[in-house]
Design an enzyme around this catalytic site. Structure first.
Site: not given
Ligand code: ARG
Length: 459
Positions: A156, A277, A283, A290
């Site tokens: 979880h 970024s 970043k 992804e």
């Protein structure tokens, strides 16, 4: 442009119809297997005396030239030829004349396209299986290198129990093993030969299907001529196997994203595999992961598309079936590139040991071992769970770790607790104590590493 069915038609096709129905813009992917199948067919036609040896030589010579021009990027693909089968046949006719006009004896594009697609799929299954194996090997090498790193295991998304990071990586080795098994299983049914079923009923001509079957390396014939030209279940099976593969790869991606994110901070993404970024200089984005997660949607889409095309199709060949190619080609190309990237990326995973150790400190990851400690002292597990829970609550309320609770207090909750309890109240050591088969600690993981090393070396 004269069509191959010219005899029957008085007028040409509408130019929009030509654009609508062509498949040559994508089925050129089948060019090489189409030639291979044609050569096997021609050899058989000659063996059963349907074409002369002179015809066969002319076909071979013409096909050799065509193959060379395809490989050299010089072949001219004309939309007016509609598909790759007609394009190659027309070109062969231009080059060698009548012998080419005999090649389509006892053959239809219906059995031809089904045969080509199976040959193509078989090759790609072999390629992809090898690429999956490479990813497994990369995971295994990384698991071996990182074998002493303890990280939290989660349920979880809450820190649950301490585990070896290697166990986590090996979980994916195991998933990918099943994916390779599924590919191998699909291959058995892919590798059947439709050729010789002709349009759908077979032929009155004395062809030898077994001979072509052997020549093309098929395991056997598609036994029913109508089934042979009309089913694409072998594509559905291949896409299903790829879908499950990508469900696994997308889960792996998600894990890496979490590991590399600022909250967990367990790994730092390698420069070669992350992007920056355009506005936020700090970043380091996990784009490979992804995109892998995102491309999973594409693969699932291909599977759904294919299933939908087949649903409710009457016997036998229907032009709908031409829509099988884009999903298959796209899914295979996507899988190929993704697997190539992952095999290179995986070895760059290195766990930040300091960060891993600090994540083990909070979250009471030793609460389960504490309960098991009490079971060893004779307490029923349910009562042991309660004692451990009570101590966790006490620690939480007082801002303590379990090992910081005074022994006297613990003994007040359960007199079974002794000084030796502190040995198990150290999450860093917990994995050394796991003993059950397949568990996430040192003993079993080290066995698993040896086992996989042997297994994967054999492949
Ligand atoms: N381009 C077609 C396909 O991919 C080849 C078979 C065409 N057969 C036919 N009878 N029109 O399915």
């Amino acid at each position: 442009m004269a069509k191959l069915w010219n005899g029957r038609f008085a007028r040409g096709t509408h130019n929009l119809m030509e654009q609508f129905s062509e498949s040559i813009s994508f089925d050129r992917e089948l060019a090489e297997v189409d030639i291979r199948a044609s050569l096997a067919h021609a050899k058989m036609l000659n063996a059963v005396k349907l074409i002369s040896t002179k015809d066969l030589s002319a076909v071979r010579k013409g096909m050799k030239e065509i193959l060379e021009s395809i490989r050299a990027g010089k072949f001219v693909y004309r939309t007016s030829d509609e598909d790759i089968h007609m394009a190659i046949e027309s070109e062969l006719t231009r080059r060698v004349g009548d012998p080419a006009r005999r090649l389509h004896t006892a053959r239809s594009r219906n059995d031809q396209v089904a045969t080509d697609t199976r040959l193509w799929t078989r090759e790609k299954i072999d390629l992809l299986s090898g690429l999956i194996l490479n990813v497994q090997k990369a995971l295994l090498a990384t698991a071996t290198r990182e074998k002493d790193v303890v990280i939290p295991g989660y349920t979880h998304l809450q820190r649950a129990q301490p585990i070896l990071a290697s166990q986590h990586l090996l979980a994916y080795v195991e998933m990918l093993e099943r994916d390779r098994e599924r590919m191998a299983d699909a291959r058995k049914r892919v590798n059947r030969m439709p050729l010789g079923s002709c349009a759908m009923a077979g032929t009155t001509l004395p062809i030898d299907r077994q001979m072509v079957c052997k020549e093309l390396g098929f395991d056997g014939l598609c036994e029913n001529s109508m089934d042979a030209v009309s089913d694409r279940d072998f594509i559905v099976e291949t896409l299903s196997a790829l879908t499950l593969l990508f469900l696994h790869l997308s889960r792996f991606s998600e894990d890496v994203i979490l590991w590399s994110g600022s909250e967990m901070g367990l790994i730092k993404l390698d420069d070669a595999w992350s992007t920056g970024s355009s506005i936020m200089p700090q970043k380091r984005n996990p784009d490979l992961m992804e995109l892998t997660r995102g491309k999973t949607g594409r693969i699932v889409g291909s599977l759904m598309g294919m299933i939908t095309v087949i649903k409710g199709l009457p016997m036998t060949y229907n032009r709908d079936l031409q829509e099988d190619k884009d999903p298959l080609f796209d899914a295979v190309a996507t899988a190929e590139l993704t697997l190539r990237c992952l095999a290179e990326f995986v070895p760059t995973i290195k766990f930040n040991r300091k960060r891993a150790a600090s994540l083990l400190v909070d979250g009471f990851l030793d609460a389960t071992v504490l309960a098991e400690y009490l079971v060893n002292k004779g307490l029923p597990f349910r009562s042991a769970h309660e004692v451990s829970g009570t101590l966790v609550r006490h620690a939480e309320e007082n801002g303590l770790r379990l090992c910081e609770i005074p022994l006297e207090f613990m003994r007040g909750v359960s007199p079974l607790i002794g000084k030796d309890v502190f040995q198990c109240l150290n999450p860093q050591n917990t994995p050394k104590a796991y003993v059950s088969a397949g568990s996430a600690g040192h003993k079993e993981v080290s066995k698993a590493l040896t086992r996989w090393k042997k297994r994967l070396a054999k492949k």
